[in-house]
Design a protein around this motif. Sequence first.
Motif, mmCIF file in Angstrom:
data_model
loop_
_atom_site.group_PDB
_atom_site.id
_atom_site.type_symbol
_atom_site.label_atom_id
_atom_site.label_comp_id
_atom_site.label_asym_id
_atom_site.label_seq_id
_atom_site.Cartn_x
_atom_site.Cartn_y
_atom_site.Cartn_z
ATOM 1 N N ILE A 27 0.698 -1.376 -0.165
ATOM 2 C CA ILE A 27 -0.084 -0.015 0.280
ATOM 3 C C ILE A 27 1.027 1.149 -0.067
ATOM 4 N N VAL A 28 1.683 1.233 1.021
ATOM 5 C CA VAL A 28 2.909 2.177 0.913
ATOM 6 C C VAL A 28 3.902 2.987 -0.682
ATOM 7 N N LEU A 29 4.230 1.404 -0.748
ATOM 8 C CA LEU A 29 5.202 1.610 -2.508
ATOM 9 C C LEU A 29 4.222 2.161 -3.548
ATOM 10 N N ILE A 30 2.714 2.065 -3.374
ATOM 11 C CA ILE A 30 1.160 2.323 -4.467
ATOM 12 C C ILE A 30 1.477 3.938 -4.224
ATOM 13 N N GLY A 31 0.811 3.710 -2.494
ATOM 14 C CA GLY A 31 0.963 5.527 -2.390
ATOM 15 C C GLY A 31 2.156 6.751 -3.001
ATOM 16 N N VAL A 32 3.327 5.778 -2.153
ATOM 17 C CA VAL A 32 4.785 6.369 -3.176
ATOM 18 C C VAL A 32 4.564 6.266 -4.611
ATOM 19 N N LEU A 33 4.191 5.911 -5.566
ATOM 20 C CA LEU A 33 3.406 5.340 -6.923
ATOM 21 C C LEU A 33 3.012 6.885 -7.367
#
Length: 263
Positions: free
Chosen positions: A14-20
């Motif tokens: 979820i964090v990676l998706i948010g950062v992306l």
Amino acid sequence: MEQILSNEDQVIIIVLIGVLMLLLMGVALLLFFFLSRKKITAKELEKKSLEINHQKEIIQSIIVTQEKERKRIAQDLHDDISSKLNVINLNANLLKDGELSPEEYTMVNDTILQATDKTLESARKIAHNLLPPILDKFGLKEAIEELADSYSNSKKIIIKYTLNYPKNYLSSNNELHVFRIVQELINNSVKHGQATQSTIKISCSNSKLLVTYSDNGVGFDMHNQNHQKGLGMKNIESRIALLKGNFNIKSEINNGFKIKVII
């Protein structure tokens, strides 16, 4: 234990998706600002290009007008001055030879005096066209009054005027521009508009000079793309541009011509 790892993986994803997504939004914003700035720059360049082209047209018009004026002055000097000086020269040589009867001497002398008077009158006329003495001595208001009255007296066109112009409101150079504008407008009314009456109004308000000119001539169709501006009108536009003014024209076929100039 596996459940905890699974939850941690989900959080990481979820964090990676948010950062992306944030990165994508940042890139999108950068592209937006870049494209917007590019459009603004393109419009500014287009505006500058139009201004430069307009300045080129003004300069070209001024050059053409100056050349036309030089040719007119050269023609006047040749026709009105040189020819009369030749007459004076020929008759002066007759006097120099001395083989004249008293009657012939009187006739030659009278011819020289008449030619001299005409030459002086022609020289005054040329000088007046270059720079009207009344404009230099008394200012714009008196110069336009004299110009309008001279046309009215000649019966070429009847000119009415209302001139509320404070003395020395403009510099002498700018007064000359305004005078030439009015002079060119009258010439256009007589030569092209076939007008019999015209009106000149000059007033000052809120640090602006308003010049309104109208005639009862044949007019023209303003919506006709084939209507080309003559040299006179281009000269007027060039002078208005030099005065940093603007103008508005109204005209219809068989319904006269009107121009409002704001300086």
